[in-house]
Design an enzyme around this catalytic site. Structure first.
Site: not given
Length: 631
Positions: A21-22, A24-26, A29, A44, A133
């Protein structure tokens, strides 16, 4: 990211990864399927390179805490785990879009969305959890319109995002000033981010924009936003004022919590034609101290025996109540129960004397040496009503917070009349002003006086100013004690800065006739070693106090072998058990009767399964227990 998280694989023999789904740096997902419960989930997988392998356990523990949040406006965490060193979280599957993809369509819709976010934040803050956040990308709207907060606290540090690529602007646009400054955060940090979102949805513009993230942060720190109503005249005045208050640079000038913001919106939405409130400062108590709102429960120390020491503390407090100010210091090596003794005594004292005010100041090994008056700043923070963070974190009880809040009128008058040089030295005038406005009203004459003193620049020498601080701090506390007895608990005095020790000495030498009880705790071995090759600054104070107060030190290092064994037996018997003499002897040899070590070892043995409960709820030791393998 890893072979264990490629599409089609099954994690922990339960979760099948169906699509990405996506990323990023973290982390990444996935849309996944729970084969055990036959349902769709979101999964995640975090990237440990973003945090370091040592952070894995912390992240998992944090996720387990957040998993306890159960609210219709918060995405539920179903499960947490680790695969090939990668922490993962299994979350409720929400079929919908984020507010970043599908923002509110108009102002009425914006208000309803903000109210839903506030409801979720209220539940989280009551559990002591801050989002940290909050931004449109972390708020989902499912197909039936329900608003859901996601990514609560887990693995987010917006300051760290300054050094990462990808989602830099997405986080920095909603960054509270205190995070950028590196200051402590609390629930009001989330309110600032919510204020940015409210502004953005109501005006279709961000309040602070620039060409690079560092310029955006500078605007958050130093610039005021253009009033939202100047961009969108359809915004009513009460909403314009509310958004402005949410975007205040100082947390003390924002609403105290999401409950207050929600109350404003519900009052206006629920009663057409009713005049909306012009300020959130309308109640005698802030919302976070209402009886229906609960903070983090206080952690009670495991404590047994010490009756002789408690008796001495009780005697001293009773003399203080009758008008003979007292000082008692508790001394001991690490693990000797100094803080636990003090906390048990304080709990008992607050239950016995309903008007007793307890004020705690803790010296810090890292900032204490270099920051003047460190513990007294904490004490005056409590006195001026800066209570929400310690209350939410479980450092003070609800009852204690209410007692302190109710003395704000008295402490305000005392500071204005007898402590003007303490402004900007021992407390932040903005905190006092904001809280005094709640209690006294914003047009009370004290408010303008606070502002004048806050803005005044002193032009006197440091030596004269220090003398004034000592005398005025003593005067203010004496005035307070005339109305209510005061117990000052100063912990870890071996780390105290020299200015704090000088102030403590002055206060101690002027206790006669007051109702102030000073309770201190320190490590004698640290004092004996000195500081930076010189005599420890606490040493002369101890000598002078001994001349004035006599036998004022409770030495917990006099805890001999026989007494240590008695402690072990009494401690083990605080719970039902069938732990025999051999176990008790081995347990004593392992801990030497140190209370702190005994508590930690017993807890570790229970968690590891070295001790287990029988059918009648009694603790038993497993056969063949290897004491050498224990920590």
């Amino acid at each position: 990211m890893t072979s264990a998280s490629s599409i089609g694989t099954i994690i922990n023999e339960r979760y099948r990864l169906d699509s990405e789904l996506g990323k990023g740096g973290m982390g990444t997902v996935y849309q996944a399927f729970d084969l055990q419960l036959d349902r769709g989930v979101a999964l995640k997988v975090l990237n440990p390179k973003a945090f370091g392998n040592t952070e894995t356990q912390r992240l998992l523990n944090e996720a387990r805490i957040i998993a306890k949040l159960k609210h219709p406006n918060i995405v539920t965490i179903h499960d947490v785990g680790e695969i090939e060193g990668f922490p993962f979280f299994v979350m409720e599957w929400v079929e919908g879009k984020s507010l970043n993809q599908q923002p509110p369509k108009d102002l009425p819709d914006t208000i309803q969305v903000i109210k839903a976010i506030l409801a979720g934040l209220t539940h989280a803050h009551q559990k002591g959890i801050i989002h940290r956040d909050l931004k449109p990308a972390n708020v989902l709207r499912d197909r039936d319109g329900t608003i859901k907060l996601v990514d609560f606290s887990i693995a987010h540090s917006p300051v760290d995002e300054l050094t990462r690529e990808g989602e830099i602007i997405g986080t920095i646009n909603y960054l509270a000033p205190e995070i950028a400054r590196g200051d402590p955060i609390d629930g009001r940090t989330d309110l600032y981010s919510l204020g940015v979102m409210f502004y953005e949805f109501a005006t279709h513009k961000l309040p602070f924009e620039a060409d690079n993230p560092f310029a955006v942060v500078t605007k958050h720190l130093f610039e005021d936003a253009v009033p939202a109503r100047e961009i969108n005249p359809q915004i009513p005045e009460y909403l314009n004022e509310l958004i402005t208050n949410l975007l205040r640079k100082s947390p003390a000038e924002r609403p105290a919590g999401p409950e207050e913001v929600l109350q404003i919106l519900e009052t206006v939405n629920g009663a057409p034609g009713k005049t909306p409130p012009t300020s959130y400062s309308t109640l005698n108590l802030p919302t976070f101290l209402k009886d229906t709102v609960k903070g983090t429960p206080l952690s009670r120390p495991v404590f047994v025996r010490r009756q002789k020491e408690l008796f001495k503390l009780r005697e001293s407090l009773e003399r203080t109540i009758s008008g003979e100010g007292s000082v008692i210091f508790v001394s001991g090596e690490p693990g000797r129960d100094k803080t636990s003794l003090a906390r048990v005594f304080i709990d008992e004292a607050q239950s016995t004397f309903e008007d007793l005010l307890v004020l705690t100041g803790t010296c810090n090994a890292y900032s204490g040496f270099g920051e003047p008056y460190h513990p007294f700043k904490e004490i005056f923070g409590y006195l001026t009503g800066d209570l929400q963070t310690p209350w939410l974190k479980g450092k003070i009880s609800h009852e204690q917070a209410v007692r302190l809040w109710n003395v704000i009128p008295l402490i305000t008058d005392a500071l204005l009349s007898r402590g003007p040089e303490l402004f900007n030295v021992l407390f932040q005038p903005s905190v006092l002003k904001a809280n005094a406005e709640i209690v006294l009203s914003s047009d009370a004459p004290q408010i303008s006086k606070i502002k004048l003193l806050a803005d005044r620049q002193l032009e006197i020498s440091t030596e004269i100013q220090q003398s004034m601080i000592f005398s005025q701090c003593t005067n203010v506390l004496e005035i307070l004690s005339q109305d209510k007895p005061v117990l000052l608990f100063l912990d870890d005095l071996h780390w105290a800065d020299p200015a704090s020790l000088s102030l403590l000495f002055h206060l101690g030498m002027h206790l006669s006739g007051s109702r102030i009880f000073i309770l201190g705790a320190y490590r004698a071995d640290e004092v004996a070693r000195g500081r930076s090759g010189e005599r420890h600054p606490l040493d002369p104070l101890l000598n002078e106090f001994k001349r004035k107060f006599g036998d004022f030190i409770i030495n917990l290092d006099k805890f001999d072998h026989q007494e240590g064994r008695k402690f072990v037996d009494a401690f083990l018997d605080t719970e039902k058990n069938l732990l025999g003499e051999n176990f008790r002897l081995d347990f004593f040899r392992q801990t030497e009767g140190y209370p702190l070590f005994a508590v930690e070892l017993l807890r570790a043995m229970q968690e590891r399964g070295d001790l287990y409960l029988d059918d009648e709820g009694r603790w038993l030791a497993k056969a063949g227990l290897d004491w050498e393998a224990l920590p």
